[in-house]
Structure formats: C-alpha cells, structure tokens
Design an enzyme around this catalytic site. Structure first.
Site, PDB file in Angstrom:
ATOM      1  N   ASP A   1      13.233 -26.699 -20.518  1.00  0.00           N
ATOM      2  CA  ASP A   1      12.420 -26.941 -19.326  1.00  0.00           C
ATOM      3  C   ASP A   1      12.374 -28.441 -18.993  1.00  0.00           C
ATOM      4  O   ASP A   1      12.446 -29.281 -19.892  1.00  0.00           O
ATOM      5  CB  ASP A   1      11.004 -26.408 -19.594  1.00  0.00           C
ATOM      6  CG  ASP A   1      10.230 -26.198 -18.306  1.00  0.00           C
ATOM      7  OD1 ASP A   1      10.822 -26.284 -17.215  1.00  0.00           O
ATOM      8  OD2 ASP A   1       9.013 -25.944 -18.398  1.00  0.00           O
TER       9      ASP A   1
ATOM     10  N   ASN B   1      14.052 -16.251 -12.298  1.00  0.00           N
ATOM     11  CA  ASN B   1      14.610 -17.440 -11.649  1.00  0.00           C
ATOM     12  C   ASN B   1      15.318 -17.139 -10.314  1.00  0.00           C
ATOM     13  O   ASN B   1      15.611 -18.059  -9.554  1.00  0.00           O
ATOM     14  CB  ASN B   1      15.571 -18.186 -12.586  1.00  0.00           C
ATOM     15  CG  ASN B   1      14.865 -18.974 -13.680  1.00  0.00           C
ATOM     16  OD1 ASN B   1      15.402 -19.200 -14.759  1.00  0.00           O
ATOM     17  ND2 ASN B   1      13.642 -19.415 -13.410  1.00  0.00           N
TER      18      ASN B   1
HETATM   19  C1  FPP Z   1      13.962 -25.087 -16.298  1.00  0.00           C
HETATM   20  O1  FPP Z   1      13.719 -26.362 -15.779  1.00  0.00           O
HETATM   21  C2  FPP Z   1      15.383 -24.904 -16.409  1.00  0.00           C
HETATM   22  C3  FPP Z   1      16.076 -23.862 -15.895  1.00  0.00           C
HETATM   23  C4  FPP Z   1      15.434 -22.758 -15.154  1.00  0.00           C
HETATM   24  C5  FPP Z   1      17.528 -23.795 -15.999  1.00  0.00           C
HETATM   25  C6  FPP Z   1      18.118 -24.382 -17.255  1.00  0.00           C
HETATM   26  C7  FPP Z   1      19.565 -24.354 -17.114  1.00  0.00           C
HETATM   27  C8  FPP Z   1      20.425 -25.280 -17.564  1.00  0.00           C
HETATM   28  C9  FPP Z   1      20.040 -26.450 -18.373  1.00  0.00           C
HETATM   29  C10 FPP Z   1      21.855 -25.112 -17.311  1.00  0.00           C
HETATM   30  C11 FPP Z   1      22.340 -23.889 -17.998  1.00  0.00           C
HETATM   31  C12 FPP Z   1      23.766 -23.842 -18.131  1.00  0.00           C
HETATM   32  C13 FPP Z   1      24.394 -23.523 -19.272  1.00  0.00           C
HETATM   33  C14 FPP Z   1      25.844 -23.514 -19.248  1.00  0.00           C
HETATM   34  C15 FPP Z   1      23.724 -23.192 -20.531  1.00  0.00           C
HETATM   35  P1  FPP Z   1      13.038 -26.517 -14.355  1.00  0.00           P
HETATM   36  O2  FPP Z   1      14.092 -26.604 -13.336  1.00  0.00           O
HETATM   37  O3  FPP Z   1      12.066 -25.408 -14.138  1.00  0.00           O
HETATM   38  O4  FPP Z   1      12.315 -27.887 -14.531  1.00  0.00           O
HETATM   39  P2  FPP Z   1      10.908 -28.323 -13.947  1.00  0.00           P
HETATM   40  O5  FPP Z   1       9.861 -27.550 -14.709  1.00  0.00           O
HETATM   41  O6  FPP Z   1      10.869 -29.781 -14.248  1.00  0.00           O
HETATM   42  O7  FPP Z   1      10.919 -28.016 -12.490  1.00  0.00           O
END
Ligand code: FPP
Length: 236
Positions: free
Chosen positions: A23, A71
């Site tokens: 996250d 998501n």
């Molecule tokens: C949450 O952070 C993250 C996600 C929903 C996606 C995570 C995905 C990746 C790191 C890439 C995955 C790819 C591979 C190949 C494994 P957020 O966007 O909700 O962050 P925030 O809470 O700061 O908004």
C-alpha cells in the site's frame, strides 16, 4: 542486522512465508506531484527488489497483493495501467526465468482477465514450475471470493459435509503454506480482504513506509519484530 544474522533469524524463527500488502503507491506519487500510476510503476520495481531479497535470505514463499476484487472500482485508466504493468512483468519474468529460483503462482479469479493476460499467466507459471521458492501474486484476488469459489467447488463434488482441510485444498493457495507474517506498508492496520482464511494465525506488521520506499532494511525490521512475537496458535 547483517545478511548472515538475518538469514539465521529467518532459519531459527521458522519464518517461511511473508505476504505483503503493497500500500501507498498513490500517496508516494502524489507527494511528488506525479500521477498515481507512476507510483504503481515504482511499486513494481520495489516488488522485484523485495522478492529477490526475501529469496536471498531464505524466505521460501513470498506473496504480494497486486490487485483486489475491489480494485475494479478505481478509474479505468488506473486499472488499465495496473494490468499493463502485470503483463509487462509476466513477459520479463518469462524471459529471465532461468536466472531465478522461483515458481510463480497467480492467485485469484483469473477467468475474467483478458485472454492475452491469461495466456501470459499460464506461460510464466508453466516455465517456472518446479523451482524451489514460490512467488505468489494475488491478482483479482479477494478472500471472500476465494472462499465462495472453494465452497462452490466442494458443492459441485456433491459433498454434504466439509472439513477445514477440504476448504484449504480448494483455495487458490492450495499446497502453499499459510503466511507466517503479513506486512502492510502505508500505515493502515487492516487486511482488506487479503488471505482471510490463511491469515488465521499470521503475525501482522504494519509500517508507515510507503510501498515504493520499502527497502530490504525495512523487511529486516519486520522480521526482527516477528522474531519477538510469541506464537501460541491458541495454546498457552
Ligand atoms: C495500493 O496502493 C496498491 C495497489 C492497489 C496496487 C499494487 C500494485 C503494484 C505495486 C504493481 C503490481 C504489479 C506486479 C507485477 C506485482 P494505493 O494505490 O492504494 O496507494 P494509496 O493508498 O497511497 O492511494
């Protein structure tokens, strides 16, 4: 901790499986005035670095939460960017499979993903079969969805009574040990529908560090915290 000490700590503590809730990508990007998708791009680099480090220090299974069943509610451009990053990663993984000792597992309901993505998943999983460590990427994964999927599979077999073993054997993670430690970056203190069944006795560790900033030294801190926990599994 030195590399040697951390390896010894992993060995002694029986820590086999670490799962990460990655996250904080969006916040990381926003702090820099960049689009959220830039944070995800950086998040993939972190994922590769952390997965490699975990395997170096003797962690047998690493699981990451890449995309949840919830998501899809994000803006289409963000969803598309995340799927593209996964596709790119799978291509790169397939090309470099001989370099690494990991067997790839995509856990989640992949049936609704694009045919091209499903093909890349099959290819990467097939190519890496039989490697000693496991890397599980949760994609279109939801803990509740996984349980419903397992119960339906058991109903289809005509079972009138089911055991906990039956359920475990029909999860996306069948044959993968439950996580010993779940690490969540970005400061939140919840599971967000991640590995609900498997997390029954996992130790939970939350760090305010945003996922793209996560370094091997931060993994060491989580492992050190894990080593101080007393795991009783309901006993005394
Ligand atoms: C949450 O952070 C993250 C996600 C929903 C996606 C995570 C995905 C990746 C790191 C890439 C995955 C790819 C591979 C190949 C494994 P957020 O966007 O909700 O962050 P925030 O809470 O700061 O908004």
């Amino acid at each position: 901790m030195t590399d040697m000490n951390i390896k010894q700590a992993v060995d002694k503590s029986g820590l086999r499986h670490i799962a990460f809730i990655m996250d904080g990508n969006g916040r990381w990007a926003q702090k820099r005035g960049l689009p959220r998708t830039h944070g995800h791009k950086e998040g993939v680099k972190t994922f590769e670095r952390i997965a490699e480090y975990c395997s170096e220090i003797g962690i047998e299974v690493v699981t990451v939460y890449a995309f949840s069943t919830e998501n899809w509610k994000r803006p289409k451009a963000e969803v598309d960017a995340l799927m593209k990053l996964v596709e790119r990663y799978l291509d790169e993984f397939a090309q470099t499979v001989d370099k690494y000792q990991v067997e790839l597992h995509i856990i989640g309901d992949t049936s609704v993903l694009s045919p091209a993505l499903q093909q890349k998943i099959d290819r990467a999983e097939q190519l890496s079969k039989g490697k000693p460590c496991k890397l599980c990427v949760a994609l279109n994964y939801g803990g509740r969805d996984e349980l419903v999927h397992a119960y339906n599979a058991l109903l289809k077999q005509g079972k009138s009574q089911i055991t906990a073993q039956d359920i475990s054997a029909h999860l996306y993670t069948a044959n993968i040990p439950d996580p010993d430690l779940i690490v969540r970056t970005g400061g939140e203190m919840r599971l967000s529908n991640f590995l609900l069944w498997q997390a029954a006795y996992s130790e939970f560790y939350s760090t305010p560090t945003l996922w793209p900033d996560m370094k091997p030294a931060d993994v060491d801190l989580a492992i050190e915290a894990f080593c101080k926990r007393s795991r009783r599994f309901g006993g005394v």
